[in-house]
Design a protein around this motif. Structure first.
Motif, PDB file in Angstrom:
ATOM      1  N   UNK A   1      48.755  35.268  36.313  1.00  0.00           N
ATOM      2  CA  UNK A   1      48.382  36.364  37.456  1.00  0.00           C
ATOM      3  C   UNK A   1      47.286  37.053  36.976  1.00  0.00           C
ATOM      4  N   UNK A   2      47.437  37.682  35.780  1.00  0.00           N
ATOM      5  CA  UNK A   2      46.394  38.221  35.323  1.00  0.00           C
ATOM      6  C   UNK A   2      44.812  37.471  35.135  1.00  0.00           C
ATOM      7  N   UNK A   3      44.965  36.303  34.705  1.00  0.00           N
ATOM      8  CA  UNK A   3      43.937  35.397  34.894  1.00  0.00           C
ATOM      9  C   UNK A   3      43.398  35.436  36.007  1.00  0.00           C
ATOM     10  N   UNK A   4      44.123  35.093  37.084  1.00  0.00           N
ATOM     11  CA  UNK A   4      43.643  34.737  38.404  1.00  0.00           C
ATOM     12  C   UNK A   4      43.058  36.235  38.897  1.00  0.00           C
ATOM     13  N   UNK A   5      43.554  37.122  38.562  1.00  0.00           N
ATOM     14  CA  UNK A   5      42.872  38.532  38.955  1.00  0.00           C
ATOM     15  C   UNK A   5      41.530  38.905  38.184  1.00  0.00           C
ATOM     16  N   UNK A   6      41.226  38.307  36.967  1.00  0.00           N
ATOM     17  CA  UNK A   6      40.092  38.409  36.413  1.00  0.00           C
ATOM     18  C   UNK A   6      38.963  37.555  36.986  1.00  0.00           C
TER      19      UNK A   6
ATOM     20  N   UNK B   1      38.951  36.446  40.179  1.00  0.00           N
ATOM     21  CA  UNK B   1      38.939  36.792  41.655  1.00  0.00           C
ATOM     22  C   UNK B   1      37.538  37.359  41.821  1.00  0.00           C
ATOM     23  N   UNK B   2      37.144  38.040  41.529  1.00  0.00           N
ATOM     24  CA  UNK B   2      35.465  38.677  41.845  1.00  0.00           C
ATOM     25  C   UNK B   2      34.617  37.578  42.077  1.00  0.00           C
ATOM     26  N   UNK B   3      34.734  36.622  41.141  1.00  0.00           N
ATOM     27  CA  UNK B   3      33.602  35.491  41.151  1.00  0.00           C
ATOM     28  C   UNK B   3      33.719  34.858  42.463  1.00  0.00           C
ATOM     29  N   UNK B   4      34.976  34.620  42.953  1.00  0.00           N
ATOM     30  CA  UNK B   4      35.128  33.965  44.289  1.00  0.00           C
ATOM     31  C   UNK B   4      34.921  34.887  45.663  1.00  0.00           C
ATOM     32  N   UNK B   5      35.047  36.010  45.353  1.00  0.00           N
ATOM     33  CA  UNK B   5      35.110  37.281  46.736  1.00  0.00           C
ATOM     34  C   UNK B   5      33.412  37.520  46.858  1.00  0.00           C
ATOM     35  N   UNK B   6      32.995  37.745  45.730  1.00  0.00           N
ATOM     36  CA  UNK B   6      31.320  38.375  45.740  1.00  0.00           C
ATOM     37  C   UNK B   6      30.539  37.245  46.297  1.00  0.00           C
ATOM     38  N   UNK B   7      30.491  36.201  45.862  1.00  0.00           N
ATOM     39  CA  UNK B   7      29.682  35.120  46.304  1.00  0.00           C
ATOM     40  C   UNK B   7      28.629  34.798  45.081  1.00  0.00           C
ATOM     41  N   UNK B   8      27.329  34.129  45.511  1.00  0.00           N
ATOM     42  CA  UNK B   8      26.362  34.226  44.553  1.00  0.00           C
ATOM     43  C   UNK B   8      25.493  35.227  44.464  1.00  0.00           C
ATOM     44  N   UNK B   9      25.142  35.252  43.223  1.00  0.00           N
ATOM     45  CA  UNK B   9      24.073  36.411  42.627  1.00  0.00           C
ATOM     46  C   UNK B   9      22.819  36.378  43.231  1.00  0.00           C
ATOM     47  N   UNK B  10      22.178  37.153  44.003  1.00  0.00           N
ATOM     48  CA  UNK B  10      20.867  36.853  44.471  1.00  0.00           C
ATOM     49  C   UNK B  10      19.886  37.797  43.517  1.00  0.00           C
TER      50      UNK B  10
ATOM     51  N   UNK C   1      33.505  47.353  43.997  1.00  0.00           N
ATOM     52  CA  UNK C   1      34.594  47.767  43.128  1.00  0.00           C
ATOM     53  C   UNK C   1      35.546  46.584  42.472  1.00  0.00           C
ATOM     54  N   UNK C   2      34.758  45.634  42.054  1.00  0.00           N
ATOM     55  CA  UNK C   2      35.412  44.533  41.837  1.00  0.00           C
ATOM     56  C   UNK C   2      35.782  44.604  40.260  1.00  0.00           C
ATOM     57  N   UNK C   3      35.383  45.756  39.601  1.00  0.00           N
ATOM     58  CA  UNK C   3      35.854  45.979  38.079  1.00  0.00           C
ATOM     59  C   UNK C   3      37.244  46.446  38.048  1.00  0.00           C
ATOM     60  N   UNK C   4      37.890  46.631  39.253  1.00  0.00           N
ATOM     61  CA  UNK C   4      39.281  47.221  39.350  1.00  0.00           C
ATOM     62  C   UNK C   4      40.181  45.814  39.166  1.00  0.00           C
ATOM     63  N   UNK C   5      39.668  44.688  39.745  1.00  0.00           N
ATOM     64  CA  UNK C   5      40.234  43.487  39.628  1.00  0.00           C
ATOM     65  C   UNK C   5      40.307  42.860  38.101  1.00  0.00           C
ATOM     66  N   UNK C   6      39.303  43.083  37.377  1.00  0.00           N
ATOM     67  CA  UNK C   6      39.081  42.674  36.081  1.00  0.00           C
ATOM     68  C   UNK C   6      39.956  43.636  35.241  1.00  0.00           C
ATOM     69  N   UNK C   7      39.983  44.966  35.386  1.00  0.00           N
ATOM     70  CA  UNK C   7      40.879  45.973  34.806  1.00  0.00           C
ATOM     71  C   UNK C   7      42.372  45.578  34.808  1.00  0.00           C
ATOM     72  N   UNK C   8      42.637  45.533  36.134  1.00  0.00           N
ATOM     73  CA  UNK C   8      44.371  45.060  36.260  1.00  0.00           C
ATOM     74  C   UNK C   8      44.531  43.786  35.790  1.00  0.00           C
TER      75      UNK C   8
ATOM     76  N   UNK D   1      43.275  42.436  33.052  1.00  0.00           N
ATOM     77  CA  UNK D   1      43.215  42.664  31.604  1.00  0.00           C
ATOM     78  C   UNK D   1      44.686  43.300  31.392  1.00  0.00           C
ATOM     79  N   UNK D   2      45.091  44.280  32.215  1.00  0.00           N
ATOM     80  CA  UNK D   2      46.314  44.719  31.788  1.00  0.00           C
ATOM     81  C   UNK D   2      47.441  43.758  32.006  1.00  0.00           C
ATOM     82  N   UNK D   3      47.609  42.917  32.802  1.00  0.00           N
ATOM     83  CA  UNK D   3      48.532  42.022  33.109  1.00  0.00           C
ATOM     84  C   UNK D   3      48.651  41.046  32.196  1.00  0.00           C
ATOM     85  N   UNK D   4      47.476  40.478  31.675  1.00  0.00           N
ATOM     86  CA  UNK D   4      47.329  39.858  30.454  1.00  0.00           C
ATOM     87  C   UNK D   4      47.929  40.182  29.210  1.00  0.00           C
ATOM     88  N   UNK D   5      47.484  41.513  29.026  1.00  0.00           N
ATOM     89  CA  UNK D   5      48.313  42.079  28.056  1.00  0.00           C
ATOM     90  C   UNK D   5      49.390  42.278  27.632  1.00  0.00           C
ATOM     91  N   UNK D   6      50.106  42.519  29.012  1.00  0.00           N
ATOM     92  CA  UNK D   6      51.581  42.687  28.871  1.00  0.00           C
ATOM     93  C   UNK D   6      52.301  41.314  28.619  1.00  0.00           C
TER      94      UNK D   6
END
Length: 115
Positions: free
Chosen positions: A3-8, A10-19, A65-72, A74-79
């Protein structure tokens, strides 16, 4: 951990391609200025005391605010990863044959060094 890896990821799929801008003007392409934001000189000021103003594209901050997904994530992966090493070694020591326990503990320790 999954679940932690999926959250990390997730922003790649939500934001889309970088322009980004692909055209570079030769007057801006200079190795003397390594700033990611191009600076334009003030038209009113002349000489070496001319003030430099960042271009309008660099004045606002990103509102993503996609950094929140990465932060959470990483917390889940650490746990999830924390109990693997101490509990795994205890489990191997308790349930493996005595002559094989040292090999299993050494193998698991060397494998977990890469995680």
């Amino acid at each position: 951990m999954s679940l932690g890896t999926f959250l990390i990821a997730l922003p790649h799929f939500i934001i889309g391609r970088y322009k980004f801008e692909t055209s570079i003007r030769s007057s801006v392409n200079s190795t003397s200025d390594l700033s990611p934001c191009p600076v334009r000189s003030s038209v009113l000021a002349a000489g070496p005391s001319a003030s430099s103003v960042p271009s309008s594209g660099c004045e606002h901050e990103s509102m993503l605010s996609m950094w929140i997904y990465v932060f959470l994530g990483n917390i889940l992966r650490g746990i999830g990863e924390t109990p693997v090493q101490p509990l795994g070694i205890s489990y191997i020591d308790d349930y493996a044959l005595e002559e094989n326990a040292a090999f299993y503990i050494g193998t698991s320790t060397s494998l977990f060094m890469h995680l």
